[in-house]
Design a protein around this motif. Structure first.
Motif, mmCIF file in Angstrom:
data_model
loop_
_atom_site.group_PDB
_atom_site.id
_atom_site.type_symbol
_atom_site.label_atom_id
_atom_site.label_comp_id
_atom_site.label_asym_id
_atom_site.label_seq_id
_atom_site.Cartn_x
_atom_site.Cartn_y
_atom_site.Cartn_z
ATOM 1 N N ARG A 135 73.352 37.911 23.203
ATOM 2 C CA ARG A 135 74.732 37.399 23.213
ATOM 3 C C ARG A 135 75.352 37.530 24.610
ATOM 4 O O ARG A 135 76.133 36.662 25.041
ATOM 5 C CB ARG A 135 75.576 38.138 22.190
ATOM 6 C CG ARG A 135 75.145 37.891 20.741
ATOM 7 C CD ARG A 135 75.895 38.808 19.804
ATOM 8 N NE ARG A 135 77.302 38.463 19.715
ATOM 9 C CZ ARG A 135 78.251 39.291 19.272
ATOM 10 N NH1 ARG A 135 77.923 40.526 18.906
ATOM 11 N NH2 ARG A 135 79.498 38.914 19.207
ATOM 12 N N ASP B 12 82.608 39.105 20.833
ATOM 13 C CA ASP B 12 82.830 38.299 19.627
ATOM 14 C C ASP B 12 83.632 37.040 19.955
ATOM 15 O O ASP B 12 83.337 35.945 19.444
ATOM 16 C CB ASP B 12 83.567 39.121 18.576
ATOM 17 C CG ASP B 12 82.699 40.225 17.983
ATOM 18 O OD1 ASP B 12 81.464 40.131 18.092
ATOM 19 O OD2 ASP B 12 83.256 41.195 17.423
ATOM 20 N N ASP C 147 81.627 34.277 21.685
ATOM 21 C CA ASP C 147 80.726 33.486 20.847
ATOM 22 C C ASP C 147 81.292 32.091 20.590
ATOM 23 O O ASP C 147 80.562 31.092 20.562
ATOM 24 C CB ASP C 147 80.465 34.190 19.516
ATOM 25 C CG ASP C 147 79.564 35.407 19.671
ATOM 26 O OD1 ASP C 147 78.898 35.521 20.714
ATOM 27 O OD2 ASP C 147 79.536 36.247 18.739
#
Length: 405
Positions: free
Chosen positions: A328, A136, A139
């Motif tokens: 990702r 996360d 990102d």
């Protein structure tokens, strides 16, 4: 049988049922106790993840590079940036250094959850949760670092400006574009769509890079069976994908697998192109001379792909994450590539590439050969870019004649 005997038998049966129930309950209680209350410790190694990370960062740099694929000072800077700029936080039982180490180790080795459990002495649930936390935070880094440093492309790239092989012929070039296949894990019903030229499920990633081997754009998510030209046309035709279009008069270098359009310079078709095709046979004629110069300058993206895949083994053996998280992870690998390039001048992987400007890893060369087997059809813009190509060819030939005299 009299009534008294019958009653005694019933009482004995009830007692047996009662004690059977007690025995069954006792066994379940004992099993629960062993499994959930008094479990035998599993992760008992003295070298915990925290201690191991401290050893890596304070010991020989080579050891840290082998395990995390970056030098200790770059790794510590990365930890600081993820914490201060992108919201990664330490917890009561795990520091930011160990969290980032767990993430980078997974990318470096292509390690499974079980491998990471053993290396960091953490439970499987902890490994998954921490990996997602760093993912996360990454990102944000992806958004900030995967972009061109000169958005308006006003400057001539230094690798062009200071190299007589390319200056002034390619002074208007701003980089190169190409596609690469990265392995992914997909459900059985999707494997046919994702099975590319390697015969395994892959995703076909479009990328652009500059001459410093920094990625300036990438587009993941396409199935491996999709042709590069289809992905390219989607990227440049869809404003929401934010492709960095070349300004008027500037262009990217692209191989013959891409359509000819304004701003994208391709080589002469049906003419020798790659460096290995000229070994033992120097270029003959103006078209071969141009193609060799074009290939030599465009190999920056092939070399960037080579460093990327050699550093992050996870791109060749992706563990079983969701397809969204796999994309990702790929984004994170591209971002770390740029981060290392920008923040160190003595990285071992980049050193090899910098010292040998024409070196391309063998596996990337094979990808290139397969990639160029199907030339794209021509489209609007062919005439304008053909003029650019012919003008560069004329300049190369004139320079060649001047050197002879």
């Amino acid at each position: 049988m009299n009534n008294q005997t019958q009653q005694s038998t019933i009482i004995d049966d009830e007692d047996d049922d009662f004690w059977d129930l007690v025995a069954c309950a006792t066994s379940y209680i004992a099993l629960y106790y062993v499994m959930y209350i008094h479990k035998e410790p599993c992760m008992t190694s003295f070298l915990t993840g925290e201690r191991w990370m401290n050893e890596l960062l304070s010991g020989n740099e080579r050891r840290c590079f082998n395990m995390l694929r970056m030098n200790p000072d770059v790794f510590q800077q990365l930890c600081n940036d993820l914490e201060t700029e992108y919201g990664l936080c330490s917890s009561h039982r795990m520091s930011v250094i160990e969290k980032v180490g767990l993430y980078v180790y997974t990318l470096s080795k292509g390690a499974s959850n079980r491998d990471v459990q053993e290396r960091f002495q953490r439970s499987g649930e902890t490994v998954s949760r921490v990996f997602k936390e760093v993912l996360d935070a990454m990102d944000g880094l992806v958004r900030d670092i995967l972009r061109q440093r000169d958005p308006e492309f006003k400057e001539i790239p230094s690798k062009i400006a200071h190299n007589d092989r390319y200056m002034p012929y390619f002074k208007d070039c701003i980089g190169a574009i190409d596609g690469t296949h990265i392995s992914v894990v997909v459900p059985e019903e999707d494997q046919l769509r994702y099975r590319g030229r390697k015969g395994i499920p892959t995703t076909n990633v479009l990328a652009a890079c500059d001459f410093d081997l920094l990625f300036t754009y990438f587009l993941p998510g396409w199935e491996g069976s999709a042709h590069d030209s289809r992905i390219f046309l989607d990227a440049v035709g869809n404003p929401s994908l934010k492709f960095p279009y070349p300004p008027r008069g500037k262009y990217y270098l692209a191989d013959k697998g891409y359509p000819e359009r304004v701003g994208y310079l391709t080589p002469y078709p049906k003419v020798k192109y790659h460096e290995n095709e000229f070994r033992g046979a120097p270029p003959r004629g103006s078209k071969e001379i141009f193609n060799r110069a074009h290939s030599s300058s465009r190999n920056c993206i092939e070399r960037a792909f080579g460093v990327l895949k050699a550093r992050w083994k996870i791109l060749g053996k992706m563990p079983q994450y969701s397809l969204q998280d796999q994309n990702r992870i790929i984004c994170g690998a591209f971002a770390l590539h740029n981060y290392i390039r920008r923040n160190t001048i003595r990285d071992e992987a980049f050193r090899i590439i910098d010292e040998h400007p024409d070196f391309i890893p063998p596996d990337v060369l094979q990808d290139v050969a397969n990639h160029c087997s199907q030339p794209a059809t021509e489209s609007s813009g062919t005439k304008e870019m053909s003029i650019v190509r012919d003008n560069i060819t004329s300049s190369l030939m004139a320079s060649r004649r001047n050197r002879r005299h």
